[in-house]
Design a protein around this motif. Structure first.
Motif, short mmCIF file in Angstrom:
data_model
loop_
_atom_site.label_atom_id
_atom_site.label_comp_id
_atom_site.label_asym_id
_atom_site.label_seq_id
_atom_site.Cartn_x
_atom_site.Cartn_y
_atom_site.Cartn_z
N GLY A 48 0.75 -1.04 -0.03
CA GLY A 48 0.25 0.21 -0.08
C GLY A 48 0.90 1.25 0.37
O GLY A 48 0.34 1.92 -0.82
N CYS A 49 1.45 0.89 0.73
CA CYS A 49 3.19 2.28 0.51
C CYS A 49 3.42 2.25 -0.25
O CYS A 49 4.51 3.44 -1.17
N VAL A 50 3.72 1.61 -1.09
CA VAL A 50 4.54 1.74 -2.22
C VAL A 50 4.16 2.00 -3.03
O VAL A 50 4.06 2.85 -4.61
N ARG A 51 2.35 1.54 -3.47
CA ARG A 51 1.58 2.23 -4.41
C ARG A 51 1.35 3.80 -4.29
O ARG A 51 1.83 4.62 -5.47
N SER A 52 2.03 4.11 -3.08
CA SER A 52 1.45 5.63 -2.90
C SER A 52 2.97 6.28 -2.89
O SER A 52 3.58 7.28 -2.66
N GLN A 53 3.34 5.40 -3.47
CA GLN A 53 5.88 6.04 -3.24
C GLN A 53 5.97 7.04 -1.94
O GLN A 53 7.01 7.44 -2.30
N SER A 54 5.56 5.78 -1.69
CA SER A 54 6.27 6.21 -0.14
C SER A 54 7.28 5.02 0.95
O SER A 54 6.62 4.05 1.36
N TRP A 55 8.96 4.83 -0.14
CA TRP A 55 9.24 3.46 0.91
C TRP A 55 9.64 3.94 1.67
O TRP A 55 10.08 3.13 2.71
N GLU A 56 9.93 5.20 2.47
CA GLU A 56 10.36 5.51 3.85
C GLU A 56 9.89 4.77 4.89
O GLU A 56 9.71 3.53 5.46
N VAL A 57 8.34 5.20 4.47
CA VAL A 57 7.05 4.60 5.13
C VAL A 57 7.30 2.92 4.72
O VAL A 57 6.36 2.30 6.10
N ALA A 58 6.85 2.34 4.01
CA ALA A 58 6.99 1.27 3.92
C ALA A 58 8.01 -0.08 4.48
O ALA A 58 7.88 -0.45 5.41
N LEU A 59 9.35 0.79 4.04
CA LEU A 59 10.35 0.17 5.33
C LEU A 59 10.76 0.12 6.67
O LEU A 59 10.35 -0.56 7.03
#
Length: 97
Positions: A48-59
């Motif tokens: 879900g975070c990857v889809r919103s281009q938020s790699w920092e939050v995703a990781l």
């Protein structure tokens, strides 16, 4: 009569989330319920975070939930990596776990 969501419902909502803020809210709600995020939750939240281009939050989410991560969750984390070097580092870390 109100029906409370279960883990499957939370995971479905995480999978459908389009913004990282929604993902964080859902994880918070899940933790306040009687359900702890599992491997599916981890993968869905990261993607879900990857889809919103938020790699920092995703990781960040991934490393918070990594204790229960399976191959699918690790793969999701590698998709979130902003470059190939970080993806390789995650792969090497996965092998140690």
């Amino acid at each position: 009569r109100q029906v409370d969501p279960d883990r499957v419902s939370f995971n479905a909502m995480l999978s459908a989330a389009g913004q990282w803020e929604q993902v964080l809210r859902l994880l918070e709600q899940m933790r306040h319920s009687r359900y702890e995020p599992d491997q599916i939750s981890c993968s869905a939240a990261v993607l879900g975070c990857v889809r919103s281009q938020s790699w920092e939050v995703a990781l960040s989410i991934f490393f918070d939930l990594v204790r229960g991560a399976d191959v699918v969750a690790w793969n999701s984390a590698m998709k979130a990596a902003p470059n190939w070097e970080m993806a390789v580092a995650l792969l090497q870390q996965m092998r140690k776990v």
